[in-house]
Design a protein around this motif. Structure first.
Motif, short mmCIF file in Angstrom:
data_model
loop_
_atom_site.label_atom_id
_atom_site.label_comp_id
_atom_site.label_asym_id
_atom_site.label_seq_id
_atom_site.Cartn_x
_atom_site.Cartn_y
_atom_site.Cartn_z
N VAL A 1 0.87 -1.18 0.00
CA VAL A 1 0.00 0.00 0.00
C VAL A 1 0.90 1.23 0.00
CG1 VAL A 1 -1.80 1.28 1.22
CG2 VAL A 1 -1.80 -1.23 1.27
N GLY B 1 1.01 5.30 -0.13
CA GLY B 1 0.29 6.55 0.02
C GLY B 1 1.04 7.66 -0.70
N GLU C 1 -1.50 -1.16 -4.11
CA GLU C 1 -2.70 -0.36 -3.86
C GLU C 1 -2.23 1.07 -3.61
OE1 GLU C 1 -6.13 0.30 -0.49
OE2 GLU C 1 -5.31 -1.71 -0.73
N LEU D 1 -3.01 4.99 -2.46
CA LEU D 1 -3.91 5.72 -1.57
C LEU D 1 -3.50 7.19 -1.57
CD1 LEU D 1 -6.14 5.62 0.63
CD2 LEU D 1 -4.30 5.28 2.28
N GLU D 2 -4.35 8.04 -2.10
CA GLU D 2 -4.09 9.48 -2.12
C GLU D 2 -4.59 10.08 -0.82
OE1 GLU D 2 -5.72 13.35 -4.50
OE2 GLU D 2 -5.76 11.42 -5.52
N ALA D 3 -3.73 10.86 -0.15
CA ALA D 3 -4.11 11.42 1.14
C ALA D 3 -3.25 12.64 1.46
CB ALA D 3 -3.97 10.37 2.24
N GLU E 1 -2.49 12.37 7.08
CA GLU E 1 -3.11 11.05 6.92
C GLU E 1 -2.07 10.01 6.51
OE1 GLU E 1 -7.61 12.08 5.43
OE2 GLU E 1 -5.93 12.55 4.08
N GLY F 1 -1.07 6.76 8.64
CA GLY F 1 -1.18 5.45 8.01
C GLY F 1 0.10 4.64 8.10
N THR G 1 -1.25 0.75 8.25
CA THR G 1 -2.23 0.58 7.18
C THR G 1 -1.65 1.00 5.82
OG1 THR G 1 -3.17 2.76 7.60
CG2 THR G 1 -4.22 0.87 8.70
N ILE G 2 -0.58 1.79 5.85
CA ILE G 2 0.15 2.19 4.64
C ILE G 2 1.57 1.68 4.81
CG2 ILE G 2 1.01 4.12 3.27
CD1 ILE G 2 -1.39 5.76 4.21
#
Length: 196
Positions: A94, A96, A123, A125-127, A131, A135, A140-141
């Protein structure tokens, strides 16, 4: 019963002999015989008919060896996947990132990574920075691509990835009017004075 017992039974079936199985596996024949006997005792069935000319599978043994081969093959695949995952060649990652990082170097690096490691599911994830930091800290990231100097945050490790060339776009007349002496024209790197 363990994997070794299964390997010995499969090798004996393939070779038609405990001695030949021992030779193939670089194990003494009495050890092969003992382990297969342990297996038969544990199962309460005969897997092999033994004779001076070798060992032949019983009907029950044929069924057993068929299943044992599948287990050995599955174990081998599992082992290979675990090694590949440990080496970062498979799994899930993941990443980010900021919206502003979705082009240029990041896109090229991502394309290169995907071609080198097709077994890794990526995966995106734009944040926001906050965030992304949360993450990464929570797990989670796996990693975040952010703008700034290495060591921006004391709680996370950081590595420089690439240097991006930034340019200023000005209307032509702004440069022509100032006869090419605009503060930014021709400068590789220049500090902009603060306005009062």
């Amino acid at each position: 019963m363990d994997l070794r017992h299964l390997r010995y039974a499969v090798a004996a079936a393939r070779n038609g002999s405990f001695s030949a199985a021992g030779h193939e596996l670089n194990v003494r024949q009495p050890i092969i015989s003992k382990r297969i006997r342990e297996l038969e005792d544990e199962l309460g069935v005969f897997l092999f008919d033994r004779a001076t000319s070798g060992a032949r599978l019983t009907p029950t043994g044929e069924e057993f060896v068929l299943g044992a081969r599948r287990i050995i093959d599955a174990f081998q695949r599992l082992s290979e996947r675990a090694k590949a995952s440990g080496a970062g060649k498979t799994g899930r990652l993941v990443i980010g990132f900021y919206k502003s990082m979705s082009s240029g170097c990041f896109r090229v690096a991502l394309k290169t990574f995907r071609s080198k490691f097709p077994g890794v599911e990526v995966e995106l994830l734009e944040a926001s920075y906050i965030e992304l930091k949360a993450g990464v800290m929570s797990g989670t990231i796996d990693l975040a691509i952010v703008v700034g100097e290495t060591g921006r945050t004391e709680l996370l490790a950081s590595l420089p990835l690439w240097s991006t060339q930034l340019v200023v776009a000005l209307p032509e007349e702004a440069c022509a009017r100032r006869k090419g002496d605009h503060l930014l024209v021709g400068a590789e790197r220049r500090a902009i004075p603060a306005q009062p």
